[in-house]
Design a protein around this motif. Structure first.
Motif, PDB file in Angstrom:
ATOM      1  N   UNK A  53       0.059   5.732   0.005  1.00  0.00           N
ATOM      2  CA  UNK A  53      -0.254   4.804   1.096  1.00  0.00           C
ATOM      3  C   UNK A  53      -1.677   4.292   1.019  1.00  0.00           C
ATOM      4  N   UNK A  54      -2.251   4.345  -0.166  1.00  0.00           N
ATOM      5  CA  UNK A  54      -3.638   3.958  -0.382  1.00  0.00           C
ATOM      6  C   UNK A  54      -3.897   2.500  -0.007  1.00  0.00           C
ATOM      7  N   UNK A  55      -2.906   1.644  -0.248  1.00  0.00           N
ATOM      8  CA  UNK A  55      -3.080   0.228   0.057  1.00  0.00           C
ATOM      9  C   UNK A  55      -3.597  -0.587  -1.106  1.00  0.00           C
ATOM     10  N   UNK A  56      -4.007   0.084  -2.191  1.00  0.00           N
ATOM     11  CA  UNK A  56      -4.489  -0.647  -3.357  1.00  0.00           C
ATOM     12  C   UNK A  56      -3.329  -1.043  -4.270  1.00  0.00           C
ATOM     13  N   UNK A  57      -3.643  -1.911  -5.217  1.00  0.00           N
ATOM     14  CA  UNK A  57      -2.609  -2.569  -5.996  1.00  0.00           C
ATOM     15  C   UNK A  57      -1.740  -1.597  -6.793  1.00  0.00           C
ATOM     16  N   UNK A  58      -2.339  -0.720  -7.580  1.00  0.00           N
ATOM     17  CA  UNK A  58      -1.543   0.101  -8.496  1.00  0.00           C
ATOM     18  C   UNK A  58      -0.572   1.021  -7.766  1.00  0.00           C
ATOM     19  N   UNK A  59      -1.002   1.817  -6.776  1.00  0.00           N
ATOM     20  CA  UNK A  59       0.005   2.661  -6.108  1.00  0.00           C
ATOM     21  C   UNK A  59       1.073   1.851  -5.390  1.00  0.00           C
ATOM     22  N   UNK A  60       0.696   0.702  -4.825  1.00  0.00           N
ATOM     23  CA  UNK A  60       1.699  -0.138  -4.158  1.00  0.00           C
ATOM     24  C   UNK A  60       2.733  -0.646  -5.160  1.00  0.00           C
TER      25      UNK A  60
END
Length: 335
Positions: free
Chosen positions: A192-199
């Motif tokens: 749930x970081x909100x950054x591109x790669x984890x999303x």
């Protein structure tokens, strides 16, 4: 006189050590024999941060905020200041706290470093360049930043932190150094970081269309976390004040990143386009010639390899969570 200058059995304080980069950095420092004090309030850390840190040798965890720091060791050889929300979701949720961390928190940590004669390494960011009008971005570029825009709390916190570190060097002869970290990614990021790669990775593993903001033609340069940590430590072990860019000089579009993630995850769900994010940089790529020349550093992990390792890690975490959920359900049914 700073006691930095090379690895091996030093007393190191890492602020923000429970964050994504912090966990990797504390792990590397522990493995090479340094004694580490991790300072973090765990406000934006992953659920597994505490147990990861507790499992490391020679790592002591101190709960607390750098804006009102708890007691720290009097003798410190190296202080690496990572503390600051780095995810847009996190710093937008607490803009005042983000600015306080960059200002008051950095001032507190610089005071500690100066008092103990420690080398102080500030983890700054590519965001100090804003939406750049110069490409690639060299350290001499002064940036194109909106001081009242929707990302200003993070941009200006880091710019002010850089100014503080530079002022301490000039006024008090403190051994300060600045690294400007570009987009880093890898195992250990919060889903749930909100950054591109984890999303992107989580969507692909769930067989959902990958969410792409804007046209997807905007570019990024993604640096695998192992390379980023190596760059930070190379700066810490040097005598150079910086600033020095640490990041990959392989520029790729957001759409291309999405395509690679979908291919690795074997997803045919494609992408879905979302409205462009305010002040989203159109191009982002560092000039890393200074890091090559001064630190003998360059990124080694390819985007393909790094994304594969990241997808594999998230897939493994998903399997672990499913097993835990199934176990909990079974225990509930037999109680």
């Amino acid at each position: 006189m700073s006691r930095a200058g090379g690895p091996g059995r030093r007393r190191v304080v890492v602020t923000g050590g429970a964050g994504f980069l912090g966990l990797h950095l504390c792990t590397r420092l522990s493995r090479r024999g340094d004694s580490v004090v991790c300072v973090d309030d765990f406000s934006t850390s992953a659920p597994w941060a505490r147990s990861t840190l507790d499992a490391l040798e020679r790592v002591t965890v101190v709960d607390g905020s750098v804006t009102d720091p708890p007691p720290l060791p009097r003798r410190v050889d190296l202080l690496i200041h990572l503390a600051c929300p780095a995810s847009p979701r996190d710093y937008r949720n607490d803009p005042v706290g983000t600015l306080a961390t960059g200002g008051l928190g950095t001032l507190e940590m610089l005071d500690r470093a100066a008092a103990s004669g420690a080398r102080f390494v500030l983890a700054s960011t590519s965001e100090v360049y804003g939406d750049p009008q110069v490409h690639p971005q060299a350290e001499s570029y002064r940036g194109n930043v909106d001081p009242v825009g929707p990302r200003s709390m993070y941009d200006e916190a880091k710019r002010f932190a850089e100014a503080l570190a530079s002022a301490f060097r000039r006024q008090y002869d403190t051994d300060t150094a600045i690294v400007r970290i570009f987009n880093s990614y890898g195992p250990g990021m919060r889903a749930d970081d909100g950054r591109m790669v984890p999303a992107f990775v989580c969507a692909a593993l769930d067989r959902r269309p990958i969410p792409v903001a804007g046209t997807g033609r905007q570019t990024r340069s993604l640096c695998f976390v192992d390379d980023t940590v190596t760059g930070i430590l190379a700066m810490a072990d040097s005598r150079h004040p910086g600033p020095v860019n640490i990041g990959s000089d392989h520029e790729t579009s957001v759409l291309d990143v999405a395509a690679v993630v979908n291919r690795i995850a074997r997803s045919d769900a494609g992408v879905r386009f979302l409205p462009a994010a305010p002040d989203d940089p159109r191009r982002r790529c560092p000039d890393v010639e200074r890091a090559r020349r001064l630190l003998d550093w360059a990124p080694r992990v390819t985007l393909e390899d790094g994304l594969r390792r990241t997808v594999d890690w998230f897939a493994g975490m998903a399997r672990t969570e499913k097993v835990a959920d199934a176990s909990a359900t079974t225990r509930g049914g037999t109680s």
